[in-house]
Design a protein around this motif. Sequence first.
Motif, mmCIF file in Angstrom:
data_model
loop_
_atom_site.group_PDB
_atom_site.id
_atom_site.type_symbol
_atom_site.label_atom_id
_atom_site.label_comp_id
_atom_site.label_asym_id
_atom_site.label_seq_id
_atom_site.Cartn_x
_atom_site.Cartn_y
_atom_site.Cartn_z
ATOM 1 N N ASN A 146 0.799 -1.224 0.000
ATOM 2 C CA ASN A 146 0.000 0.000 0.000
ATOM 3 C C ASN A 146 0.835 1.279 0.000
ATOM 4 O OD1 ASN A 146 -2.529 -1.313 0.029
ATOM 5 N ND2 ASN A 146 -2.359 -1.674 2.228
ATOM 6 N N GLN A 147 2.130 1.149 0.293
ATOM 7 C CA GLN A 147 3.004 2.311 0.360
ATOM 8 C C GLN A 147 3.599 2.696 -0.993
ATOM 9 O OE1 GLN A 147 4.105 4.372 3.080
ATOM 10 N NE2 GLN A 147 2.248 3.479 3.955
ATOM 11 N N ILE A 148 3.730 1.726 -1.883
ATOM 12 C CA ILE A 148 4.472 1.974 -3.120
ATOM 13 C C ILE A 148 3.544 2.222 -4.309
ATOM 14 C CG2 ILE A 148 6.146 1.013 -4.744
ATOM 15 C CD1 ILE A 148 7.262 -0.656 -2.468
ATOM 16 N N GLU A 149 3.730 3.357 -4.938
ATOM 17 C CA GLU A 149 2.969 3.692 -6.145
ATOM 18 C C GLU A 149 3.892 4.007 -7.325
ATOM 19 O OE1 GLU A 149 0.416 6.915 -5.084
ATOM 20 O OE2 GLU A 149 -1.002 5.624 -3.999
ATOM 21 N N LYS A 150 5.149 4.310 -6.987
ATOM 22 C CA LYS A 150 6.114 4.628 -8.041
ATOM 23 C C LYS A 150 7.479 4.035 -7.718
ATOM 24 C CE LYS A 150 4.448 8.878 -10.238
ATOM 25 N NZ LYS A 150 4.840 10.236 -10.680
ATOM 26 N N ILE A 151 8.215 3.684 -8.751
ATOM 27 C CA ILE A 151 9.627 3.328 -8.631
ATOM 28 C C ILE A 151 10.355 4.296 -9.543
ATOM 29 C CG2 ILE A 151 11.389 1.579 -9.065
ATOM 30 C CD1 ILE A 151 9.339 -0.550 -8.400
ATOM 31 N N GLY A 152 11.045 5.254 -8.936
ATOM 32 C CA GLY A 152 11.596 6.357 -9.726
ATOM 33 C C GLY A 152 10.442 7.174 -10.275
ATOM 34 N N ASN A 153 10.422 7.355 -11.584
ATOM 35 C CA ASN A 153 9.331 8.099 -12.224
ATOM 36 C C ASN A 153 8.275 7.173 -12.838
ATOM 37 O OD1 ASN A 153 10.486 10.646 -11.700
ATOM 38 N ND2 ASN A 153 11.868 10.418 -13.460
ATOM 39 N N VAL A 154 8.433 5.888 -12.587
ATOM 40 C CA VAL A 154 7.535 4.908 -13.194
ATOM 41 C C VAL A 154 6.378 4.569 -12.249
ATOM 42 C CG1 VAL A 154 7.346 2.603 -14.189
ATOM 43 C CG2 VAL A 154 9.469 3.909 -14.472
ATOM 44 N N SER A 155 5.165 4.753 -12.711
ATOM 45 C CA SER A 155 3.989 4.393 -11.916
ATOM 46 C C SER A 155 3.835 2.879 -11.919
ATOM 47 C CB SER A 155 2.725 5.043 -12.493
ATOM 48 O OG SER A 155 2.803 6.450 -12.382
ATOM 49 N N ILE A 156 3.652 2.311 -10.728
ATOM 50 C CA ILE A 156 3.563 0.846 -10.625
ATOM 51 C C ILE A 156 2.418 0.451 -9.689
ATOM 52 C CG2 ILE A 156 6.020 0.568 -11.083
ATOM 53 C CD1 ILE A 156 4.895 -0.122 -7.584
ATOM 54 N N ARG A 157 2.111 -0.820 -9.702
ATOM 55 C CA ARG A 157 1.148 -1.384 -8.775
ATOM 56 C C ARG A 157 1.702 -2.706 -8.259
ATOM 57 N NH1 ARG A 157 -2.179 -2.334 -12.136
ATOM 58 N NH2 ARG A 157 -2.470 -4.593 -12.241
ATOM 59 N N VAL A 158 1.658 -2.903 -6.952
ATOM 60 C CA VAL A 158 2.170 -4.144 -6.363
ATOM 61 C C VAL A 158 0.999 -5.031 -5.967
ATOM 62 C CG1 VAL A 158 3.516 -5.159 -4.484
ATOM 63 C CG2 VAL A 158 4.237 -2.978 -5.497
#
Length: 260
Positions: A146-158
């Motif tokens: 729930n904490q991670i939405e981006k890795i660098g400038n890349v939008s992601i979903r876990v």
Amino acid sequence: MIENVYQHFRKEERSFIDAVTGWIQECEDQYTPYLTKFLDPRQVYIIETLIGKRSELKLYLFGGYESAERKRAFICPEYFIPKQDDFKVALCEIHYPVKFAHLTHSKILGTLISTGVKREFFGDIICDGERWQFFIDESMESYVRNQIEKIGNVSIRVEERTYVDIITPIDDWSYISGTVSSMRIDTIISSIFNISRQRAKQLIEAGKVKLNWAEILRPDFEIGLLDILSVRGFGRIQIKEIEGKTKKDKWRIRFGVLFK
């Protein structure tokens, strides 16, 4: 007794040895299992050595898949046989725009750690060339997801995955045997990546080298069996086997090397 154990390992490893000794004592005194956080290969080697041939205890290891590098250890009375669920390892997959973005192991790890969760709660980060997955302590899975939405400038979903969804990671490790004059970090890096000792020293002192996932700034630090060196821009080295010394007093080593 503990002093006899210390002499076989590095001074920097004493706190971990003390922790393992406490886990063993707890299992022996209370006759109950103990589950560790994720351990690196060197830590696994230490815990295997300390438990040794204790007939009253058993040691089981699991990191999510057969060739996992980082594993959780389950110490238990000899009668106890743990199930996979007892290791409390969850699997997550990172969804990202594959055609338009590029992820790397270091960027993913940095993002995971930025959540405030310590490295010991994360297992391996694996990739099949396109898909990325990571293993995590069950207790932290929901929070990190729930904490991670981006890795660098890349939008992601876990998303959480089941074990039937595990990808087959690409294994580009090469295995070579060679001799080195010493087990110093700068000597090993210089020999494997064919650069000068001075260049290796500069990389270390610039913070571009990690030993078992922790920054190391000492070129003269001597590494041991199953240690892993990560050298930014070059790759990774693991001491797979120490075969002894040659007649010229050089170390004969079997290395695992992952070239970048």
